[in-house]
Design an enzyme around this catalytic site. Structure first.
Site, PDB file in Angstrom:
ATOM      1  N   CYS A 117       0.814  -1.232   0.000  1.00 50.81           N
ATOM      2  CA  CYS A 117       0.000   0.000   0.000  1.00 50.81           C
ATOM      3  C   CYS A 117       0.838   1.268   0.000  1.00 50.81           C
ATOM      4  O   CYS A 117       0.315   2.346  -0.262  1.00 50.81           O
ATOM      5  CB  CYS A 117      -0.934   0.021   1.196  1.00 50.81           C
ATOM      6  SG  CYS A 117      -1.870  -1.482   1.356  1.00 50.81           S
ATOM      7  N   HIS A 257      -3.450   6.768   3.296  1.00 48.21           N
ATOM      8  CA  HIS A 257      -3.864   5.526   2.651  1.00 48.21           C
ATOM      9  C   HIS A 257      -5.273   5.182   3.143  1.00 48.21           C
ATOM     10  O   HIS A 257      -5.529   5.173   4.348  1.00 48.21           O
ATOM     11  CB  HIS A 257      -2.877   4.415   3.001  1.00 48.21           C
ATOM     12  CG  HIS A 257      -3.344   3.060   2.599  1.00 48.21           C
ATOM     13  ND1 HIS A 257      -3.906   2.815   1.370  1.00 48.21           N
ATOM     14  CD2 HIS A 257      -3.355   1.872   3.269  1.00 48.21           C
ATOM     15  CE1 HIS A 257      -4.233   1.534   1.300  1.00 48.21           C
ATOM     16  NE2 HIS A 257      -3.916   0.951   2.436  1.00 48.21           N
ATOM     17  N   ASN A 287     -10.286  -0.514   0.401  1.00 45.57           N
ATOM     18  CA  ASN A 287      -8.825  -0.401   0.388  1.00 45.57           C
ATOM     19  C   ASN A 287      -8.308  -0.851  -0.982  1.00 45.57           C
ATOM     20  O   ASN A 287      -8.392  -2.035  -1.315  1.00 45.57           O
ATOM     21  CB  ASN A 287      -8.268  -1.289   1.509  1.00 45.57           C
ATOM     22  CG  ASN A 287      -6.759  -1.273   1.594  1.00 45.57           C
ATOM     23  OD1 ASN A 287      -6.085  -0.764   0.702  1.00 45.57           O
ATOM     24  ND2 ASN A 287      -6.234  -1.856   2.647  1.00 45.57           N
TER      25      ASN A 287
HETATM   26  N1  ACO Z   1     -18.320  -9.489   9.394  1.00 44.25           N
HETATM   27  C1  ACO Z   1     -18.725  -9.827  10.629  1.00 44.25           C
HETATM   28  N2  ACO Z   1     -17.881 -10.228  11.586  1.00 44.25           N
HETATM   29  C2  ACO Z   1     -16.570 -10.271  11.286  1.00 44.25           C
HETATM   30  C3  ACO Z   1     -16.082  -9.935  10.023  1.00 44.25           C
HETATM   31  C4  ACO Z   1     -17.006  -9.527   9.052  1.00 44.25           C
HETATM   32  N3  ACO Z   1     -16.652  -9.168   7.825  1.00 44.25           N
HETATM   33  N4  ACO Z   1     -14.746 -10.086  10.034  1.00 44.25           N
HETATM   34  C5  ACO Z   1     -14.391 -10.503  11.259  1.00 44.25           C
HETATM   35  N5  ACO Z   1     -15.501 -10.619  12.010  1.00 44.25           N
HETATM   36  C6  ACO Z   1     -15.599 -11.031  13.392  1.00 44.25           C
HETATM   37  C7  ACO Z   1     -14.425 -11.853  13.850  1.00 44.25           C
HETATM   38  O1  ACO Z   1     -14.594 -13.195  13.484  1.00 44.25           O
HETATM   39  C8  ACO Z   1     -14.460 -11.640  15.339  1.00 44.25           C
HETATM   40  O2  ACO Z   1     -15.449 -12.484  15.871  1.00 44.25           O
HETATM   41  P1  ACO Z   1     -15.207 -13.203  17.300  1.00 44.25           P
HETATM   42  O3  ACO Z   1     -15.047 -12.082  18.282  1.00 44.25           O
HETATM   43  O4  ACO Z   1     -16.451 -13.994  17.455  1.00 44.25           O
HETATM   44  O5  ACO Z   1     -13.963 -14.002  17.122  1.00 44.25           O
HETATM   45  C9  ACO Z   1     -14.958 -10.211  15.473  1.00 44.25           C
HETATM   46  O6  ACO Z   1     -15.589  -9.880  14.219  1.00 44.25           O
HETATM   47  C10 ACO Z   1     -13.857  -9.203  15.741  1.00 44.25           C
HETATM   48  O7  ACO Z   1     -12.815  -9.462  14.845  1.00 44.25           O
HETATM   49  P2  ACO Z   1     -11.535  -8.569  14.831  1.00 44.25           P
HETATM   50  O8  ACO Z   1     -10.631  -9.016  13.725  1.00 44.25           O
HETATM   51  O9  ACO Z   1     -10.957  -8.487  16.202  1.00 44.25           O
HETATM   52  O10 ACO Z   1     -12.190  -7.167  14.458  1.00 44.25           O
HETATM   53  P3  ACO Z   1     -11.547  -5.754  14.452  1.00 44.25           P
HETATM   54  O11 ACO Z   1     -12.354  -4.830  15.250  1.00 44.25           O
HETATM   55  O12 ACO Z   1     -10.071  -5.779  14.682  1.00 44.25           O
HETATM   56  O13 ACO Z   1     -11.770  -5.331  12.920  1.00 44.25           O
HETATM   57  C11 ACO Z   1     -10.543  -5.202  10.886  1.00 44.25           C
HETATM   58  C12 ACO Z   1     -11.196  -6.116  11.899  1.00 44.25           C
HETATM   59  C13 ACO Z   1     -11.576  -4.294  10.279  1.00 44.25           C
HETATM   60  C14 ACO Z   1      -9.912  -6.056   9.799  1.00 44.25           C
HETATM   61  C15 ACO Z   1      -9.462  -4.355  11.603  1.00 44.25           C
HETATM   62  O14 ACO Z   1      -8.644  -5.163  12.381  1.00 44.25           O
HETATM   63  C16 ACO Z   1      -8.641  -3.588  10.640  1.00 44.25           C
HETATM   64  O15 ACO Z   1      -9.096  -2.666  10.007  1.00 44.25           O
HETATM   65  N6  ACO Z   1      -7.348  -3.935  10.560  1.00 44.25           N
HETATM   66  C17 ACO Z   1      -6.454  -3.214   9.702  1.00 44.25           C
HETATM   67  C18 ACO Z   1      -6.594  -3.736   8.339  1.00 44.25           C
HETATM   68  C19 ACO Z   1      -6.038  -2.749   7.395  1.00 44.25           C
HETATM   69  O16 ACO Z   1      -6.280  -1.584   7.492  1.00 44.25           O
HETATM   70  N7  ACO Z   1      -5.275  -3.247   6.499  1.00 44.25           N
HETATM   71  C20 ACO Z   1      -4.787  -2.398   5.550  1.00 44.25           C
HETATM   72  C21 ACO Z   1      -3.435  -1.849   5.865  1.00 44.25           C
HETATM   73  S1  ACO Z   1      -2.343  -2.593   4.888  1.00 44.25           S
HETATM   74  C22 ACO Z   1      -3.028  -2.730   3.399  1.00 44.25           C
HETATM   75  O17 ACO Z   1      -3.732  -1.855   3.031  1.00 44.25           O
HETATM   76  C23 ACO Z   1      -2.818  -3.905   2.568  1.00 44.25           C
END
Ligand code: ACO
Length: 330
Positions: A117, A257, A287
């Site tokens: 990214c 980003h 993204n």
């Molecule tokens: N729909 C519903 N529930 C979901 C989904 C979904 N799409 N995805 C995950 N969950 C659930 C999980 O299974 C988990 O359930 P559990 O508690 O029963 O185990 C719960 O939601 C929480 O999951 P987390 O992964 O802890 O959720 P979090 O609040 O961290 O959000 C997310 C996840 C959105 C991916 C976040 O961690 C994030 O944004 N991370 C950064 C990702 C990013 O920005 N990447 C880009 C940078 S690098 C690049 O661009 C390539």
């Protein structure tokens, strides 16, 4: 110390995104997710997805042609094409070479740079350096991704996050207006490669083994990436400001980003940037990795949010991990 006199400037910008839109409601039919979960966790409402036949280089060429037109530069005048992508047309040759053919930039050299990214920002640094060194006059810098092709559409934790698109900028020598690339900053941490990667298709996990082992898709430790992105982007924004004796008040627009609205807001908070100075389009495109910053610049220009002479701060973070920032008097 007065700000650095720029050596290179953005002469034109362009973007291209596929027409097809995939909404959160569409995703509810594919995986166990909800519009509410996606919006509150990420800020994403829709993303644009290519059809089955469009190539990355074709979308890139569309963006490049718009950037060239806006710059008033002919394809034959381009000396270097730098493409940032993790979803190139082929392992080799470079997507930049395919783009070269499609736009008729017959006098250019062409190469891909892979920094996930952060790729567009890395390429801006390379382009600025080549122009400063007198090695090139006009450089086409592209950030482009077809992430829909490497997303596991059965994995709800990743498939809701990504979209496709291309953005391009033409860089050339700065004029005497003071506009241009003031400074850039780049950093990586190779100890954290495992947190965001696609291992399959490289030489350590060749294609057949990747398919057999299910390693032919993006894998991400979301919460770990989230924490690292907030820290790194905040640091990158602070560093480039401090290094150039600037404060938040000198900045007219912050483009981070576009990965997640919470990361964008946390970055803005680190440098005390009010909402009206922060550009957001993650809601529309998701993204798009290397494409997200040039698409955002292009949209900001089209919407009148970014004008000639504005001080623009760019901040990026991605797989590797890689991150960086830039200050540009636009
Ligand atoms: N729909 C519903 N529930 C979901 C989904 C979904 N799409 N995805 C995950 N969950 C659930 C999980 O299974 C988990 O359930 P559990 O508690 O029963 O185990 C719960 O939601 C929480 O999951 P987390 O992964 O802890 O959720 P979090 O609040 O961290 O959000 C997310 C996840 C959105 C991916 C976040 O961690 C994030 O944004 N991370 C950064 C990702 C990013 O920005 N990447 C880009 C940078 S690098 C690049 O661009 C390539």
């Amino acid at each position: 110390m007065p700000p650095k006199v720029p050596n290179s400037m953005i002469l034109g910008i362009g973007s291209a995104v596929p027409e097809k839109v995939l909404t959160n409601q569409d995703l509810e039919k594919i995986v166990d997710t909800s519009d509410e979960w996606i919006r509150t966790r990420t800020g994403i409402e829709r993303r644009h997805i290519v059809d089955e036949t469009t190539k990355n280089s074709e979308l890139s060429a569309q963006a490049a042609k718009i950037a060239l037109q806006n710059a008033g530069i002919q394809p034959e005048e381009i000396d270097v094409i730098l493409v940032a992508t993790v979803t190139g047309d082929a392992t080799f040759p470079s997507t930049a070479c395919y783009v070269q053919e499609l736009i008729g930039a017959v006098n250019a050299s062409a190469m891909d740079v892979q920094a996930a990214c952060s790729g567009f920002l890395y390429n801006m640094t390379i382009a600025d350096s080549l122009i400063t060194a007198g090695k090139a006059k006009y450089i086409l810098v592209i950030g482009t991704e077809l992430l829909s092709r490497i997303v596991d559409w059965s994995d709800r934790s990743t498939c809701v996050l990504f979209g496709d698109g291309s953005g391009a900028a033409v860089l050339g020598p700065a004029d005497d207006s003071g506009r241009g690339v003031i400074d850039t900053y780049m950093k990586s941490d190779g100890r954290l490669t495992h947190l965001l990667c696609m291992l399959g298709g490289g030489t350590s996990v060749p294609y057949q083994k990747a398919i057999d082992d299910g390693l032919n898709w993006i894998r991400m430790e979301g919460p770990e990436v989230f924490k690292a992105a907030v820290m790194a982007m905040g640091d990158a924004a602070t560093k480039v400001l401090e290094k150039n004796n600037m404060t938040n008040e000198d900045i007219d627009l912050l483009i981070s980003h576009q990965a997640n609205i919470r990361i964008i807001k946390a970055t803005a908070k680190r440098v005390n940037m009010p909402d009206e100075k922060v550009f957001v389009n993650v809601n529309e495109f998701g993204n798009t990795s290397a494409a997200s910053i040039p698409i955002a610049i292009s949209e900001a220009v089209d919407q009148g949010r970014l004008k000639k002479g504005d001080m623009l701060m760019l901040v990026a973070f991605g797989g590797g991990f890689t991150w960086g920032s830039a200050l540009i008097k636009f």
